[in-house]
Design a protein around this motif. Structure first.
Motif, PDB file in Angstrom:
ATOM      1  N   PHE B 273       1.361  -1.070   0.406  1.00  0.00           N
ATOM      2  CA  PHE B 273      -0.183  -0.018  -0.297  1.00  0.00           C
ATOM      3  C   PHE B 273       0.721   1.368   0.155  1.00  0.00           C
ATOM      4  CE2 PHE B 273      -2.405   3.006   1.973  1.00  0.00           C
ATOM      5  CZ  PHE B 273      -3.127   3.422   1.275  1.00  0.00           C
ATOM      6  N   ASP B 274       0.883   2.249  -1.010  1.00  0.00           N
ATOM      7  CA  ASP B 274       1.433   3.506  -0.946  1.00  0.00           C
ATOM      8  C   ASP B 274       0.680   5.028  -0.491  1.00  0.00           C
ATOM      9  OD1 ASP B 274       3.597   4.860  -1.480  1.00  0.00           O
ATOM     10  OD2 ASP B 274       1.645   5.528  -3.309  1.00  0.00           O
ATOM     11  N   LYS B 275       1.127   4.891   0.943  1.00  0.00           N
ATOM     12  CA  LYS B 275      -0.002   5.406   1.282  1.00  0.00           C
ATOM     13  C   LYS B 275      -0.476   6.880   0.737  1.00  0.00           C
ATOM     14  CE  LYS B 275       3.179   7.202   4.953  1.00  0.00           C
ATOM     15  NZ  LYS B 275       3.504   8.356   4.370  1.00  0.00           N
ATOM     16  N   GLU B 276       0.899   7.590   0.263  1.00  0.00           N
ATOM     17  CA  GLU B 276       0.868   8.815  -0.985  1.00  0.00           C
ATOM     18  C   GLU B 276      -0.445   8.823  -2.307  1.00  0.00           C
ATOM     19  OE1 GLU B 276       4.386  10.509  -2.089  1.00  0.00           O
ATOM     20  OE2 GLU B 276       5.286  10.192   0.175  1.00  0.00           O
ATOM     21  N   THR B 277      -0.513   7.926  -2.515  1.00  0.00           N
ATOM     22  CA  THR B 277      -1.818   8.322  -3.744  1.00  0.00           C
ATOM     23  C   THR B 277      -2.355   7.367  -3.023  1.00  0.00           C
ATOM     24  OG1 THR B 277      -0.415   5.638  -4.965  1.00  0.00           O
ATOM     25  CG2 THR B 277       0.974   7.960  -5.288  1.00  0.00           C
ATOM     26  N   GLY B 278      -2.961   6.570  -1.859  1.00  0.00           N
ATOM     27  CA  GLY B 278      -3.757   5.752  -2.116  1.00  0.00           C
ATOM     28  C   GLY B 278      -3.862   4.265  -2.772  1.00  0.00           C
ATOM     29  N   SER B 279      -2.947   3.444  -3.179  1.00  0.00           N
ATOM     30  CA  SER B 279      -3.304   2.391  -3.900  1.00  0.00           C
ATOM     31  C   SER B 279      -2.345   1.524  -3.234  1.00  0.00           C
ATOM     32  CB  SER B 279      -2.067   3.266  -5.786  1.00  0.00           C
ATOM     33  OG  SER B 279      -2.772   4.501  -6.336  1.00  0.00           O
ATOM     34  N   LEU B 280      -2.183   0.339  -3.708  1.00  0.00           N
ATOM     35  CA  LEU B 280      -2.185  -0.921  -4.297  1.00  0.00           C
ATOM     36  C   LEU B 280      -1.255  -1.017  -4.944  1.00  0.00           C
ATOM     37  CD1 LEU B 280      -5.336  -3.255  -2.532  1.00  0.00           C
ATOM     38  CD2 LEU B 280      -2.949  -2.558  -1.681  1.00  0.00           C
ATOM     39  N   CYS B 281      -0.023  -1.611  -4.369  1.00  0.00           N
ATOM     40  CA  CYS B 281       0.867  -1.506  -5.703  1.00  0.00           C
ATOM     41  C   CYS B 281       1.508  -2.712  -5.910  1.00  0.00           C
ATOM     42  CB  CYS B 281       2.046  -0.542  -5.770  1.00  0.00           C
ATOM     43  SG  CYS B 281       1.418   1.123  -5.722  1.00  0.00           S
ATOM     44  N   GLU B 282       2.342  -3.122  -6.883  1.00  0.00           N
ATOM     45  CA  GLU B 282       3.428  -3.824  -7.075  1.00  0.00           C
ATOM     46  C   GLU B 282       4.422  -4.830  -6.603  1.00  0.00           C
ATOM     47  OE1 GLU B 282       3.599  -5.153 -11.076  1.00  0.00           O
ATOM     48  OE2 GLU B 282       4.278  -7.063 -10.682  1.00  0.00           O
ATOM     49  N   ILE B 283       4.441  -5.504  -5.827  1.00  0.00           N
ATOM     50  CA  ILE B 283       6.483  -5.191  -4.638  1.00  0.00           C
ATOM     51  C   ILE B 283       6.690  -6.090  -5.461  1.00  0.00           C
ATOM     52  CG2 ILE B 283       6.959  -5.755  -3.162  1.00  0.00           C
ATOM     53  CD1 ILE B 283       4.481  -5.424  -1.268  1.00  0.00           C
ATOM     54  N   LYS B 284       8.216  -5.474  -6.140  1.00  0.00           N
ATOM     55  CA  LYS B 284       8.985  -6.091  -6.822  1.00  0.00           C
ATOM     56  C   LYS B 284      10.117  -5.906  -6.132  1.00  0.00           C
ATOM     57  CE  LYS B 284      10.108  -6.532 -11.500  1.00  0.00           C
ATOM     58  NZ  LYS B 284      10.364  -5.670 -12.528  1.00  0.00           N
ATOM     59  N   ASN B 285      11.267  -7.069  -5.665  1.00  0.00           N
ATOM     60  CA  ASN B 285      12.516  -7.179  -5.308  1.00  0.00           C
ATOM     61  C   ASN B 285      12.225  -6.551  -3.670  1.00  0.00           C
ATOM     62  OD1 ASN B 285      13.557  -8.614  -7.140  1.00  0.00           O
ATOM     63  ND2 ASN B 285      13.843  -7.023  -7.804  1.00  0.00           N
ATOM     64  N   GLY B 286      11.572  -6.680  -3.157  1.00  0.00           N
ATOM     65  CA  GLY B 286      11.364  -6.034  -1.636  1.00  0.00           C
ATOM     66  C   GLY B 286      10.664  -4.480  -1.882  1.00  0.00           C
ATOM     67  N   GLU B 287      10.464  -3.696  -2.641  1.00  0.00           N
ATOM     68  CA  GLU B 287      10.452  -2.361  -2.998  1.00  0.00           C
ATOM     69  C   GLU B 287       8.991  -2.100  -3.575  1.00  0.00           C
ATOM     70  OE1 GLU B 287      13.820  -1.780  -5.056  1.00  0.00           O
ATOM     71  OE2 GLU B 287      14.721  -1.909  -4.060  1.00  0.00           O
ATOM     72  N   ILE B 288       8.042  -1.499  -3.420  1.00  0.00           N
ATOM     73  CA  ILE B 288       6.865  -0.930  -3.576  1.00  0.00           C
ATOM     74  C   ILE B 288       6.974  -0.059  -4.722  1.00  0.00           C
ATOM     75  CG2 ILE B 288       4.558   0.210  -3.381  1.00  0.00           C
ATOM     76  CD1 ILE B 288       4.838  -0.298  -0.489  1.00  0.00           C
ATOM     77  N   ILE B 289       5.912  -1.003  -5.945  1.00  0.00           N
ATOM     78  CA  ILE B 289       6.463   0.101  -7.455  1.00  0.00           C
ATOM     79  C   ILE B 289       5.527   0.715  -7.432  1.00  0.00           C
ATOM     80  CG2 ILE B 289       6.798  -0.216  -9.844  1.00  0.00           C
ATOM     81  CD1 ILE B 289       9.054  -1.953  -8.247  1.00  0.00           C
ATOM     82  N   VAL B 290       5.797   2.221  -7.522  1.00  0.00           N
ATOM     83  CA  VAL B 290       4.614   2.925  -7.836  1.00  0.00           C
ATOM     84  C   VAL B 290       4.965   3.355  -8.937  1.00  0.00           C
ATOM     85  CG1 VAL B 290       3.502   4.829  -6.769  1.00  0.00           C
ATOM     86  CG2 VAL B 290       4.585   3.881  -5.075  1.00  0.00           C
ATOM     87  N   LYS B 291       3.587   3.752  -9.929  1.00  0.00           N
ATOM     88  CA  LYS B 291       3.559   4.401 -11.348  1.00  0.00           C
ATOM     89  C   LYS B 291       2.993   5.312 -11.521  1.00  0.00           C
ATOM     90  CE  LYS B 291       4.293  -0.019 -13.905  1.00  0.00           C
ATOM     91  NZ  LYS B 291       4.000  -0.418 -15.324  1.00  0.00           N
ATOM     92  N   SER B 292       3.948   6.324 -12.235  1.00  0.00           N
ATOM     93  CA  SER B 292       3.511   7.552 -12.000  1.00  0.00           C
ATOM     94  C   SER B 292       2.890   7.252 -13.673  1.00  0.00           C
ATOM     95  CB  SER B 292       4.518   8.341 -11.589  1.00  0.00           C
ATOM     96  OG  SER B 292       5.160   8.672 -12.751  1.00  0.00           O
ATOM     97  N   TYR B 293       1.948   8.539 -13.790  1.00  0.00           N
ATOM     98  CA  TYR B 293       1.328   9.018 -14.848  1.00  0.00           C
ATOM     99  C   TYR B 293       1.460   9.730 -16.015  1.00  0.00           C
ATOM    100  CZ  TYR B 293      -2.158   5.739 -12.282  1.00  0.00           C
ATOM    101  OH  TYR B 293      -3.029   4.583 -11.768  1.00  0.00           O
TER     102      TYR B 293
END
Lengths: 140, 313
Positions: B273-293
């Motif tokens: 969960f990325d609290k900045e965007t309020g989104s559920l995002c994929e985790i890759k190698n232990g990191e949350i990947i937040v795609k920006s538009y």
């Protein structure tokens, strides 16, 4: 609820939406014009005409030409027929009819004054419609 | 193509993409398995209450818009303006410089600043459409068949590529006795619309109440309503929240592929969960990947921390 009730409900929703948000509803309005009998369209327009001003109604009638690229010959013919029948359907409301016709003629004059100017194909199509309906209103 | 085929007279020709659209969800691990969301197909997203279904569908909608697709969200419950605010926050992210904070009784609401709003509006253009059941006239909203007919016209008139129905229970108004049949009819009508207008639809459904503990993995055969739904869907996702999260390395939830008609692969994809965007995002190698538009053209950002300071969802 029968099917026709549902179709009428959708048509009223589209016509009402198109009055206040023509850009949003222009595609739906074009489809409504394609799919519905003129009598159903006129009924929906008359229902809304009670609530709105004549210029607003004219804006609505213009939607098909201005906001959508559906201005095929066939659709324009249907549009002209619809407008004529709409005017005819105002026989029971002579004041409204008088007001509508007056506005229509004024709008036609404005359109004609623009000929040769900036007009696009859509506006040219609308001018043709204006002339045809004006001829009809004048009884020619 | 003819319904009846004599392979001698009409021999096989290689499969082509034709006019099929492939709409990525933005969750790469899922897109690789399902081959994106293909037009003329149906996806069902299910899960228990407040486990992240809406977060996922909103993310999918925004990702589709970012890729140039036209999206219609048919919403059965939310206030339209609140929904738009939530979607915009997902796009904008958490930077407080982009917002004005306004009082809303005891709460504070983040309103995007005017110039930010203009950028967001330019970004989505006419690709984002909402239809709120609450705002429809009674004669439409009280009959799901009429409502679907209206949706079909909207799809046709505006060349919509992706339709999201959130959620089936709130959209299909009918008596309890007719519920299963109505939901089955609803799904079949959605499939017909996909086929007729080369669209993809996502239908959000609930899981039967009382069947599972919170956060427990669920069976697609316990989707609330018609038993036809698992068979009719091309892709089924189960969204699950991790209520047993113990360390920052544990995911906040999972997107589980429970049906993929193309290849029958099932997989649990961990989400953060990325609290900045309020989104559920994929985790890759232990990191949350937040795609920006693309509204700011910043490209992909990587969040370097999994530390959460507030409850997700």
């Amino acid at each position: 609820m029968d099917v026709n009730t549902g179709q009428r409900a959708i048509l009223n929703e589209v016509v009402q939406g198109a009055i206040y948000n023509p850009e949003t509803y222009s595609g739906l309005y074009a489809i409504a014009l394609e799919e519905n009998e003129p009598s159903a369209m006129i009924s929906a327009l008359k229902e809304q005409y009670i609530k709105i001003s004549t210029p607003k109604l004219l804006d609505l009638l213009e939607i098909i030409v201005f906001y959508y690229q559906f201005a095929t010959d066939e659709l324009l013919k249907k549009w002209i027929d619809l407008t004529k029948r709409f005017i005819l359907g105002l026989e029971d409301k002579p004041e409204k009819k008088k007001e509508f016709v007056a506005y229509w003629k004024k709008r036609t004059e404005e359109e004609l004054s623009l000929i040769g100017g900036y007009r696009t194909l859509d506006r040219a199509a609308f001018a043709v419609v204006c002339i045809q309906v004006t001829d009809y209103v004048n009884g020619s | 193509m003819n319904a009846l085929r004599n392979l001698k007279a009409m021999p096989y020709s290689p499969i082509s993409v034709g006019d099929t659209k492939f709409i990525p969800t933005g969750i790469n691990a899922s897109d690789n398995i399902t081959n994106d969301l293909m037009s003329r197909n149906l996806t069902v997203i299910t899960g228990q209450t407040e486990e992240g279904k809406s977060l996922i569908i909103h993310r999918i909608a925004l990702n589709a818009i970012d890729k140039g697709y036209r999206v219609l969200i048919v919403d059965g419950e939310h206030n339209q303006d609140f929904l738009i605010n939530k979607l915009y926050q997902m796009v904008i992210g958490g930077n407080p410089d982009y917002y004005e904070f306004q009082k809303f009784n005891k709460h504070s609401i983040k309103e995007p600043k005017k110039h930010i709003l203009e950028m967001i509006e330019a970004w989505h253009g006419d690709k984002l459409w909402l239809l709120s059941k609450k705002l429809l006239s009674d004669n439409i909203k009280k009959n799901y068949k009429t409502m679907l007919e209206y949706v079909t016209k909207i799809v046709r008139a505006n060349n919509i590529d992706l339709v999201i129905y959130d959620n089936m229970m709130s959209l299909v108004s009918t008596s309890a006795a007719e519920k299963n049949e109505a939901q089955s009819e609803f799904i079949k009508s959605v499939i017909d619309m996909n086929e007729a207008y080369n669209a993809h639809s996502i239908v959000v459904t609930h899981i039967r109440k009382g069947q599972y503990e919170r956060g427990e993995d669920v069976s697609i055969y316990n989707i609330n309503g018609s038993s036809d739904i698992p068979g009719l869907a091309d892709v089924i996702f189960v969204v699950r929240r991790n209520f047993k999260k113990e360390s920052i390395e544990d995911p906040d939830g999972w997107l589980s592929i429970r049906k993929s008609r193309n290849n029958s692969i099932h997989k649990d994809i961990p989400l953060g969960f990325d609290k900045e965007t309020g989104s559920l995002c994929e985790i890759k190698n232990g990191e949350i990947i937040v795609k920006s538009y693309g509204w700011k053209k910043e490209g992909e950002q990587v969040k370097w921390t999994l530390i959460q300071d507030k409850e997700p969802f």
